[in-house]
Design an enzyme around this catalytic site. Sequence first.
Site, mmCIF file in Angstrom:
data_model
loop_
_atom_site.group_PDB
_atom_site.id
_atom_site.type_symbol
_atom_site.label_atom_id
_atom_site.label_comp_id
_atom_site.label_asym_id
_atom_site.label_seq_id
_atom_site.Cartn_x
_atom_site.Cartn_y
_atom_site.Cartn_z
ATOM 1 N N HIS A 140 -5.214 -21.130 11.491
ATOM 2 C CA HIS A 140 -6.582 -21.563 11.140
ATOM 3 C C HIS A 140 -7.347 -20.454 10.407
ATOM 4 O O HIS A 140 -7.948 -20.671 9.358
ATOM 5 C CB HIS A 140 -7.370 -21.982 12.376
ATOM 6 C CG HIS A 140 -8.825 -22.162 12.051
ATOM 7 N ND1 HIS A 140 -9.308 -23.277 11.379
ATOM 8 C CD2 HIS A 140 -9.885 -21.325 12.215
ATOM 9 C CE1 HIS A 140 -10.608 -23.134 11.162
ATOM 10 N NE2 HIS A 140 -10.986 -21.954 11.647
ATOM 11 N N GLN A 176 -11.378 6.787 -5.876
ATOM 12 C CA GLN A 176 -11.951 7.404 -4.694
ATOM 13 C C GLN A 176 -13.358 7.915 -5.026
ATOM 14 O O GLN A 176 -14.015 7.364 -5.908
ATOM 15 C CB GLN A 176 -11.035 8.538 -4.174
ATOM 16 C CG GLN A 176 -9.699 8.035 -3.623
ATOM 17 C CD GLN A 176 -9.830 7.200 -2.357
ATOM 18 O OE1 GLN A 176 -10.861 7.213 -1.664
ATOM 19 N NE2 GLN A 176 -8.777 6.444 -2.050
ATOM 20 N N CYS A 221 -6.311 -27.599 12.971
ATOM 21 C CA CYS A 221 -7.481 -28.479 13.107
ATOM 22 C C CYS A 221 -7.113 -29.951 13.019
ATOM 23 O O CYS A 221 -7.818 -30.808 13.563
ATOM 24 C CB CYS A 221 -8.519 -28.129 12.043
ATOM 25 S SG CYS A 221 -9.301 -26.539 12.375
ATOM 26 N N ASP A 268 -8.044 -7.670 0.938
ATOM 27 C CA ASP A 268 -7.121 -7.767 2.082
ATOM 28 C C ASP A 268 -7.858 -7.264 3.319
ATOM 29 O O ASP A 268 -8.714 -6.377 3.197
ATOM 30 C CB ASP A 268 -5.870 -6.895 1.858
ATOM 31 C CG ASP A 268 -6.097 -5.461 2.338
ATOM 32 O OD1 ASP A 268 -6.629 -4.655 1.551
ATOM 33 O OD2 ASP A 268 -5.783 -5.176 3.516
ATOM 34 N N ASP A 291 0.864 -1.161 0.000
ATOM 35 C CA ASP A 291 0.000 0.000 0.000
ATOM 36 C C ASP A 291 0.913 1.225 0.000
ATOM 37 O O ASP A 291 2.062 1.169 0.425
ATOM 38 C CB ASP A 291 -0.950 -0.023 1.197
ATOM 39 C CG ASP A 291 -2.123 0.929 0.994
ATOM 40 O OD1 ASP A 291 -3.004 0.979 1.847
ATOM 41 O OD2 ASP A 291 -2.141 1.639 -0.045
ATOM 42 N N CYS A 305 -12.326 -28.484 8.433
ATOM 43 C CA CYS A 305 -11.090 -27.776 8.074
ATOM 44 C C CYS A 305 -9.903 -28.731 8.137
ATOM 45 O O CYS A 305 -9.801 -29.537 9.064
ATOM 46 C CB CYS A 305 -10.871 -26.619 9.056
ATOM 47 S SG CYS A 305 -9.359 -25.671 8.739
ATOM 48 N N CYS A 332 -6.657 -27.634 8.130
ATOM 49 C CA CYS A 332 -5.434 -26.869 8.415
ATOM 50 C C CYS A 332 -4.626 -27.589 9.498
ATOM 51 O O CYS A 332 -5.120 -28.480 10.185
ATOM 52 C CB CYS A 332 -5.784 -25.452 8.873
ATOM 53 S SG CYS A 332 -6.220 -25.285 10.618
#
Length: 371
Positions: free
Chosen positions: A334, A188, A308, A265, A92, A303, A305
Site C-alpha cells: 500500500h 554538495q 486496499c 528515494d 548509491d 486507493c 492497490c
Amino acid sequence: MLSFVVDAKDKNCSARAGTIKTTHGIIETPIFMPVGTVGSVKTLTPDELYEIGATIILGNTYHLHLRPGDDIVAHFGGLHRFMNWKRNILTDSGGFQVFSLADLNKITEDGVEFKSHIDGSKHFFSPEISMEIQKKLGSDIVMAFDECVPYPSEKSYVAKSLERTTRWAKRCKEYSLDYHQSLFGIVQGGVFKDLRKISADQLIDLDFPGYAIGGLSVGEEIPLMYEIAEYTAQLLPEEKPRYLMGVGTPEDILNGISFGIDMFDCVMPTRNARNALLFTSEGRLSIKRADLAKSDDPIDKNCDCYTCRNFSRGYLRHLYKAGEILAMRLNTIHNLHFYISLVKSARNAIINGNFEAFKNDMLLKLNQGGN
Ligand SMILES: CO[C@@H]1O[C@H](CNc2nc3cc4c(=O)[nH]c(N)nc4cc3[nH]2)[C@H]2OC(C)(C)O[C@@H]12
Ligand SMILES: [Zn+2]
C-alpha cells in the site's frame, strides 16, 4: 547510456514532467524510487513491484560490497540477474553509508578507510573502487563517490570537502564504466548557498548525464532543506535529470517537484509500513489503533492497490498485532503504491497544466486527521 527529455513544464513553478530512457526501459518523471538496499525491496517480490508500477529501484554499493560481496553478484551476471529485476536500478556510491553506518577510520585524498558495521572487517573505498563495484553490480544509473558532510558542519570544512568531492567526481568520470551505465554527479556544499553554487558549477563543468543533490535529509530543519534543495535545483541544467537523495515524505516530494526535481528515494514508505504507519489520501493512519479492530474499510477508499482492494483495516490491524509477516507485506504494497501513484498523478497534473492546484489540494489532504 541514458537519455532524458522534458515532456511538459508547469507555467507557475519549476515542476516538469520528463522521460528517462535506459537499456532497462523507460522511467517517467517525476519518479519515486523504492529502496532495495541489499538487493531486495523489503518484503516484496519483483512481480509485486511491477504490479504497483515501480520502474526503478535503488541498490547500495556499501551494503552489497559487504554482503554478499560484489564478486558474488558479478558471478550471477550482475544485480538485475541476481535479484531477477528486469527494470532499472540506481546504485548509491557508498559515500553516504560509509559516513552514516560504518566505523569510520580516516578520509584521505585517495579515499576512505572504514570498518564494516556487520563484522568490523577493514575496508577501503576510493572513487575508482566505488566505480568498479557499481560496474560489477551492473546498475543503470551510477552515483559518483562523494562525501556527504554531516549537519551541522563548519563552513570551512564543508568548503574543503566539496572540493575533494569534485576531485573524486572527476576520478569517477575518468574511470571506464560499462557503456550501459550512466554516472550522476552529486552536488554538495551543506546548507551554504555560495558553496552549493561552487559545487554545482564545478560538476556542471565535468558534464554529467544527470545530477543529484546530496548532503540533505541529514537532520537539517525541513524549511532549510527546502531552501537549499530549491536553490540548488535551479543551478542545475534544465535538460538533465535532477535527483534529490533521501527525500522524503509525500509533502517533501510534492514541494521537491515544484522546485524542478525529477527523482526521489526514501526509506520512509517501506520502513513506516513495517511499523504499521500508513499514508492515505486523508492523512496518516496508524493501523494498530484499537478503534480499528472492527473496521471493514480499506486503508484508503481512494486507493486501488492490492491491499486496499482485498483487505479491511480490522484484518490488517489483527495481522500487525499478531506479528504476522503478511502485515508488513500488505502494508508495504500500500505505502509504495501510494508514493508511486502520488508522483504519477503529479506528472499528469504537470502535463494537464494544473500542478499547483493538485499540489495544494494534496498538501491539505495529507495533513488532515480524517481517518
Ligand atoms: C529519512 O530517511 C533517513 O534519512 C536518510 C535519507 N537521507 C539521505 N541523505 C542522503 C545524502 C546522500 C549524499 O550526499 N551522497 C550519497 N552518495 N548518498 C546520499 C544518500 C542520502 N540519504 C536515510 O539514511 C538513514 C538510514 C541514515 O536514515 C534515513
Ligand atoms: Zn492501498
